[in-house]
Design a protein around this motif. Structure first.
Motif, short mmCIF file in Angstrom:
data_model
loop_
_atom_site.label_atom_id
_atom_site.label_comp_id
_atom_site.label_asym_id
_atom_site.label_seq_id
_atom_site.Cartn_x
_atom_site.Cartn_y
_atom_site.Cartn_z
N UNK A 43 0.81 -1.22 0.00
CA UNK A 43 0.00 0.00 0.00
C UNK A 43 0.84 1.28 0.00
N UNK A 44 1.88 1.41 0.85
CA UNK A 44 2.62 2.68 0.86
C UNK A 44 3.58 2.87 -0.30
N UNK A 45 3.99 1.79 -0.97
CA UNK A 45 5.02 1.90 -2.01
C UNK A 45 4.57 2.75 -3.20
N UNK A 46 3.35 2.56 -3.75
CA UNK A 46 2.92 3.45 -4.84
C UNK A 46 2.84 4.92 -4.41
N UNK A 47 2.48 5.17 -3.15
CA UNK A 47 2.43 6.54 -2.65
C UNK A 47 3.83 7.15 -2.63
N UNK A 48 4.79 6.38 -2.12
CA UNK A 48 6.18 6.85 -2.07
C UNK A 48 6.71 7.09 -3.47
N UNK A 49 6.42 6.16 -4.39
CA UNK A 49 6.87 6.32 -5.78
C UNK A 49 6.29 7.57 -6.41
N UNK A 50 5.00 7.80 -6.21
CA UNK A 50 4.35 8.98 -6.78
C UNK A 50 4.93 10.27 -6.19
N UNK A 51 5.17 10.29 -4.89
CA UNK A 51 5.73 11.49 -4.25
C UNK A 51 7.15 11.77 -4.73
N UNK A 52 7.95 10.71 -4.86
CA UNK A 52 9.34 10.90 -5.30
C UNK A 52 9.40 11.40 -6.74
N UNK A 53 8.60 10.77 -7.61
CA UNK A 53 8.63 11.18 -9.02
C UNK A 53 8.00 12.56 -9.21
N UNK A 54 7.04 12.90 -8.39
CA UNK A 54 6.42 14.22 -8.49
C UNK A 54 7.40 15.33 -8.12
N UNK A 55 8.32 15.03 -7.22
CA UNK A 55 9.32 16.03 -6.83
C UNK A 55 10.56 15.99 -7.71
N UNK A 56 10.58 15.05 -8.67
CA UNK A 56 11.71 14.92 -9.60
C UNK A 56 11.48 15.88 -10.76
N UNK A 57 12.35 16.85 -10.93
CA UNK A 57 12.10 17.96 -11.86
C UNK A 57 12.54 17.69 -13.30
N UNK B 125 3.20 -1.72 -8.76
CA UNK B 125 3.40 -0.43 -8.08
C UNK B 125 3.32 0.76 -9.03
N UNK B 126 3.81 0.61 -10.25
CA UNK B 126 3.76 1.72 -11.20
C UNK B 126 2.33 2.08 -11.57
N UNK B 127 1.54 1.07 -11.87
CA UNK B 127 0.15 1.32 -12.25
C UNK B 127 -0.65 1.86 -11.07
N UNK B 128 -0.39 1.33 -9.87
CA UNK B 128 -1.12 1.80 -8.68
C UNK B 128 -0.80 3.25 -8.34
N UNK B 129 0.37 3.72 -8.78
CA UNK B 129 0.76 5.10 -8.46
C UNK B 129 0.06 6.13 -9.37
N UNK B 130 -0.59 5.65 -10.44
CA UNK B 130 -1.22 6.57 -11.39
C UNK B 130 -2.27 7.44 -10.71
N UNK B 131 -3.09 6.84 -9.86
CA UNK B 131 -4.16 7.61 -9.20
C UNK B 131 -3.60 8.66 -8.25
N UNK B 132 -2.42 8.38 -7.67
CA UNK B 132 -1.80 9.37 -6.79
C UNK B 132 -1.17 10.50 -7.61
N UNK B 133 -0.66 10.17 -8.79
CA UNK B 133 -0.18 11.23 -9.68
C UNK B 133 -1.33 12.16 -10.07
N UNK B 134 -2.49 11.57 -10.32
CA UNK B 134 -3.65 12.38 -10.67
C UNK B 134 -4.02 13.32 -9.52
N UNK B 135 -3.96 12.80 -8.29
CA UNK B 135 -4.27 13.64 -7.13
C UNK B 135 -3.23 14.74 -6.95
#
Length: 309
Positions: free
Chosen positions: A96-110, A182-192
């Motif tokens: 559960x937390x891994x897609x969230x962590x992935x989305x947060x890390x990639x979102x802060x990656x410029x 994990x990559x696919x599960x992170x899509x919804x967090x990227x949208x948020x």
């Protein structure tokens, strides 16, 4: 009174005419849901009847809770429930937390170019079918030709038959599932995260906020409602682990930990042709999931104010 009813009816009809195109879009979904979700509920009564194919469902004798008692008294009851719960909770806690962590890390990656490459690489395993995925796992972990054992032997170790070791089976199941999803599960967090106003980040940076502080005070609170809803939904299917992967990775040597409710229902219902017994187990599984969903939804509503309803 009649005038009020006429006005209400008239406003309802006007609303229907105004949104007729939207209602037409809903019709296919409603029809499919009715066909595949509501009509099959007719067969739930199999759990309370001794099914006879010749007599049909209505002609089969009523036995009440006989098959539920049979399952509760079965030697497989404790082991299947335990294996299902352990595997589901292990997967939920870790995945559960891994897609969230992935989305947060990639979102802060410029670096947008590299970020897209990383996203594509992490999404790709999701499109591998379960059968192919299980074949890859068995092949990679093979004691004779597996890549993992070749590496072990290269460093002087002895080959290990991972799929025959029940202490490894749960780890293999859960972590390969994380890698695949994990990559696919992170899509919804990227949208948020994409809905967060850039002005919030700019204002925080002007105040000297670091990347970690931006994640902690802006990004995390923004995706918390989404994460809460997904957690509730995952807890609502805690006993509904997918059948295909568990069955394909199963063998006689790891059966003590790999026999879960869905594989047991398949063997009882389709292989042993005991339809009533398998229906009772499936109905019990559904009821437990419903209770868990209600409990977790209520707890989330009290703790965070976010819930499904």
């Amino acid at each position: 009174m009649k005038t009020k009813k006429k006005r209400k009816k008239g406003s309802t009809m006007r609303a229907l005419r105004r949104d007729i195109s939207l209602w037409l879009f809903c019709i296919p979904g409603v029809v499919l849901t009715f066909i595949f979700s509501y009509i099959p509920m007719y067969g739930v009564q199999l759990a309370f009847r001794r099914y006879n194919a010749k007599a049909g469902i209505w002609g089969s004798p009523w036995v009440g809770l006989y098959y539920f008692k049979r399952f509760f008294e079965s030697p497989y009851f404790g082991s299947t429930i335990k294996n299902t719960l352990v595997l589901s909770l292990y997967g939920l806690i870790v995945s559960f937390p891994i897609p969230i962590i992935l989305a947060l890390l990639l979102n802060s990656f410029r670096h947008k170019k590299y970020r897209k490459v990383i996203q594509t690489v992490t999404y790709a395993p999701n499109f591998i079918s379960t059968v192919v995925m299980c074949g890859m796992i068995i092949l990679f972990l093979s004691p004779s030709v597996g890549v993992i054992n070749n590496v072990v032997q290269f460093f002087g170790g002895d080959p290990v038959n991972f799929m025959a070791k029940k202490e490894y089976w749960r780890h293999i199941y859960v972590w390969t599932g994380i890698w695949q999803g994990m990559g696919w599960s992170s899509v919804i967090y990227f949208a948020a995260l994409s809905g967060i106003s850039p002005e919030l980040h700019e204002a925080a940076k002007c105040d000297g906020a670091t990347k970690l502080q931006l994640i902690r005070h802006i990004d995390l609170p923004s995706i918390l409602p989404t994460a809460t809803v997904l957690l509730i939904m995952n807890c609502g299917s805690i006993l509904s682990i997918g059948f295909e992967k568990a069955y394909l990775l199963q063998n006689d040597l790891n059966l003590n930990v790999s026999e879960i409710i869905s594989t047991y229902v398949y063997k009882v219902g389709l292989i042993n042709n005991d339809m009533s017994y398998s229906t009772a187990i499936g109905l019990f599984n559904t009821l437990v999931n419903l209770v868990m969903l209600l409990i977790v939804n209520k707890a989330a509503d009290k703790l965070s104010g976010n819930s499904l309803w």
